[in-house]
Design a protein around this motif. Structure first.
Motif, PDB file in Angstrom:
ATOM      1  N   THR A 115       0.833  -1.210   0.000  1.00 23.55           N
ATOM      2  CA  THR A 115       0.000   0.000   0.000  1.00 23.55           C
ATOM      3  C   THR A 115       0.863   1.254   0.000  1.00 23.55           C
ATOM      4  N   TRP A 116       2.054   1.181   0.612  1.00 20.79           N
ATOM      5  CA  TRP A 116       2.961   2.338   0.574  1.00 20.79           C
ATOM      6  C   TRP A 116       3.480   2.566  -0.842  1.00 20.79           C
ATOM      7  N   VAL A 117       3.772   1.454  -1.535  1.00 23.18           N
ATOM      8  CA  VAL A 117       4.219   1.563  -2.923  1.00 23.18           C
ATOM      9  C   VAL A 117       3.125   2.213  -3.764  1.00 23.18           C
ATOM     10  N   THR A 118       1.892   1.736  -3.574  1.00 22.33           N
ATOM     11  CA  THR A 118       0.774   2.300  -4.327  1.00 22.33           C
ATOM     12  C   THR A 118       0.602   3.783  -4.029  1.00 22.33           C
ATOM     13  N   GLY A 119       0.751   4.149  -2.763  1.00 20.00           N
ATOM     14  CA  GLY A 119       0.580   5.544  -2.377  1.00 20.00           C
ATOM     15  C   GLY A 119       1.658   6.465  -2.900  1.00 20.00           C
ATOM     16  N   SER A 120       2.769   5.895  -3.356  1.00 22.21           N
ATOM     17  CA  SER A 120       3.844   6.723  -3.909  1.00 22.21           C
ATOM     18  C   SER A 120       3.793   6.804  -5.433  1.00 22.21           C
ATOM     19  N   GLY A 121       2.935   5.961  -6.044  1.00 20.16           N
ATOM     20  CA  GLY A 121       2.923   5.846  -7.499  1.00 20.16           C
ATOM     21  C   GLY A 121       1.961   6.792  -8.184  1.00 20.16           C
ATOM     22  N   PRO A 122       1.749   6.592  -9.481  1.00 18.53           N
ATOM     23  CA  PRO A 122       0.972   7.549 -10.270  1.00 18.53           C
ATOM     24  C   PRO A 122      -0.531   7.388 -10.182  1.00 18.53           C
ATOM     25  N   HIS A 123      -1.021   6.231  -9.692  1.00 15.53           N
ATOM     26  CA  HIS A 123      -2.468   5.991  -9.703  1.00 15.53           C
ATOM     27  C   HIS A 123      -3.085   6.495  -8.406  1.00 15.53           C
ATOM     28  N   PRO A 125       9.300   6.358  -4.878  1.00 10.75           N
ATOM     29  CA  PRO A 125       8.737   5.128  -5.452  1.00 10.75           C
ATOM     30  C   PRO A 125       9.774   4.034  -5.671  1.00 10.75           C
ATOM     31  N   GLU A 126      10.973   4.401  -6.109  1.00  5.99           N
ATOM     32  CA  GLU A 126      11.986   3.383  -6.386  1.00  5.99           C
ATOM     33  C   GLU A 126      12.468   2.726  -5.104  1.00  5.99           C
ATOM     34  N   SER A 127      12.693   3.526  -4.062  1.00  4.96           N
ATOM     35  CA  SER A 127      13.193   2.975  -2.800  1.00  4.96           C
ATOM     36  C   SER A 127      12.161   2.082  -2.126  1.00  4.96           C
ATOM     37  N   GLN A 164       4.827  -4.915 -14.249  1.00  2.00           N
ATOM     38  CA  GLN A 164       4.152  -3.624 -14.136  1.00  2.00           C
ATOM     39  C   GLN A 164       5.147  -2.510 -13.761  1.00  2.00           C
ATOM     40  N   TYR A 165       6.160  -2.869 -12.962  1.00  2.00           N
ATOM     41  CA  TYR A 165       7.141  -1.851 -12.565  1.00  2.00           C
ATOM     42  C   TYR A 165       7.960  -1.398 -13.768  1.00  2.00           C
ATOM     43  N   PHE A 166       8.408  -2.351 -14.575  1.00  3.05           N
ATOM     44  CA  PHE A 166       9.281  -2.012 -15.698  1.00  3.05           C
ATOM     45  C   PHE A 166       8.509  -1.542 -16.929  1.00  3.05           C
ATOM     46  N   THR A 167       7.171  -1.636 -16.895  1.00  4.29           N
ATOM     47  CA  THR A 167       6.351  -1.100 -17.987  1.00  4.29           C
ATOM     48  C   THR A 167       5.597   0.144 -17.531  1.00  4.29           C
ATOM     49  N   HIS A 168       6.057   0.746 -16.417  1.00  2.00           N
ATOM     50  CA  HIS A 168       5.519   2.021 -15.922  1.00  2.00           C
ATOM     51  C   HIS A 168       4.056   1.925 -15.494  1.00  2.00           C
ATOM     52  N   LEU A 169       3.719   0.814 -14.840  1.00  2.00           N
ATOM     53  CA  LEU A 169       2.454   0.650 -14.131  1.00  2.00           C
ATOM     54  C   LEU A 169       1.217   0.829 -15.010  1.00  2.00           C
TER      55      LEU A 169
END
Length: 314
Positions: free
Chosen positions: A185-193, A206-208, A260-265
């Protein structure tokens, strides 16, 4: 005195209803993800109404309003299934021990989830609140799974099927699995969606945080491999099968995560990853359940006949 009429529910029907509750709760997680992935999180900009004047979406709100309002309506369908499970438990003759608290917990978890969903809207999709909303769904799914498994068990005592160290390892794996969900959920909260164009992100890199998440996944896979071979070594075939299913689900979920990470989500892969999160949880609980079983209740021994008094007349 007039006796109340009861309509007994078969164990098969109850078990099917409990399984339907699992499916419904997983479905609402996926559709909730669709709301976020289509930027419809504020399609209904307030709660519990959809607008300040209407409880339903309006034509001016467009497709985003329809998507968000549709997800809210699905909550009622999930609640109806949960209510049916509670009524089925109450109608059982005789009533099984331990089922009612689980059924009621699932039922009340659904309106609690609706309130959390409302808070996410009222806080303009705060990413920490959105993450809590997702994790609360995982708790409800876990309770629904426990209820389903319990409907297929007798009412006897619980006995282990594997040695104590392996039960401990299964519990550790469960904790790690839950931790992976939290960090996810932390990863999701840092991403574009974010769920809406104006919604804030949690500020984590997001990367860390994705690397932390990946490290947790590697640990979880390693523990699952250890469980699989350890269960096989002690001849616990049912537990080994459950660990094998968990490992397969984890590998599939990990593959989706890396792609999904390497195709920009892309949104479709993010949605698949959310479904995979639910499946990882269910498979983890399957392993935990496979380390124990309930024994049938032994019927009471027949009473011994009374001894004839010495010297009694023939």
């Amino acid at each position: 005195m007039k006796r109340s009429v009861r309509f007994p529910v078969s164990p098969t029907l109850l078990r099917r209803l409990a399984f339907a509750s699992i499916i419904a709760n997983v479905a609402i997680v996926v559709t909730g993800g669709a709301v976020r992935l289509t930027a419809s999180g504020l399609g209904c900009p307030t709660w519990p109404r959809c607008t300040d004047e209407s409880y339903t979406t309006t034509s001016e709100m467009g497709v985003h309003g329809v998507i968000e309002f549709g997800n809210r309506l699905l909550t009622f369908a999930v609640g109806i299934i949960a209510l049916a499970v509670v009524l089925a438990v109450l109608a059982q003759v005789p009533r099984r021990r331990g089922l009612l608290p689980l059924a009621v917990g699932v039922l009340f978890g659904i309106p609690a989830q609706a309130v959390l969903g409302g808070i996410t809207v009222l806080t303009d999709l705060n990413p920490w609140v959105v993450g809590l909303h997702f994790l609360a769904s995982m708790v409800v799914i876990a309770a629904a799974y426990a209820l389903w498994r319990r409907t297929g068990e007798p009412d006897g005592p619980v006995t282990p099927t594997v040695p104590a160290p392996l039960r401990t390892l299964a519990r550790i794996t469960t904790v790690v699995s839950a931790s992976v969900l939290v960090v996810g959920t932390w990863v999701t909260g840092s991403g574009p969606h974010a769920g809406d164009q104006g919604a804030a992100r949690n500020g984590l890199d997001p990367e860390s945080i994705s690397q932390v998440h990946a490290d947790g996944v590697f640990l979880l896979i390693g523990l699952s491999v250890a469980l699989f071979f350890a269960f096989r070594a002690v001849g616990a075939s049912r537990a080994a099968r459950a660990a094998g299913v968990l490992l397969a689900v984890e590998l599939g979920q990990g593959l989706i995560g890396f792609v999904q990470y390497f195709t920009h989500l892309p949104a479709v892969l993010v949605a698949a990853h959310m479904l995979g999160s639910c499946l990882v949880l269910l498979a983890t609980l399957g392993v935990l359940w496979a380390t124990r079983e309930r024994q049938p209740v032994s019927p009471p021994a027949p009473a011994a006949p009374a001894a004839e008094p010495v010297g009694a007349a023939a």
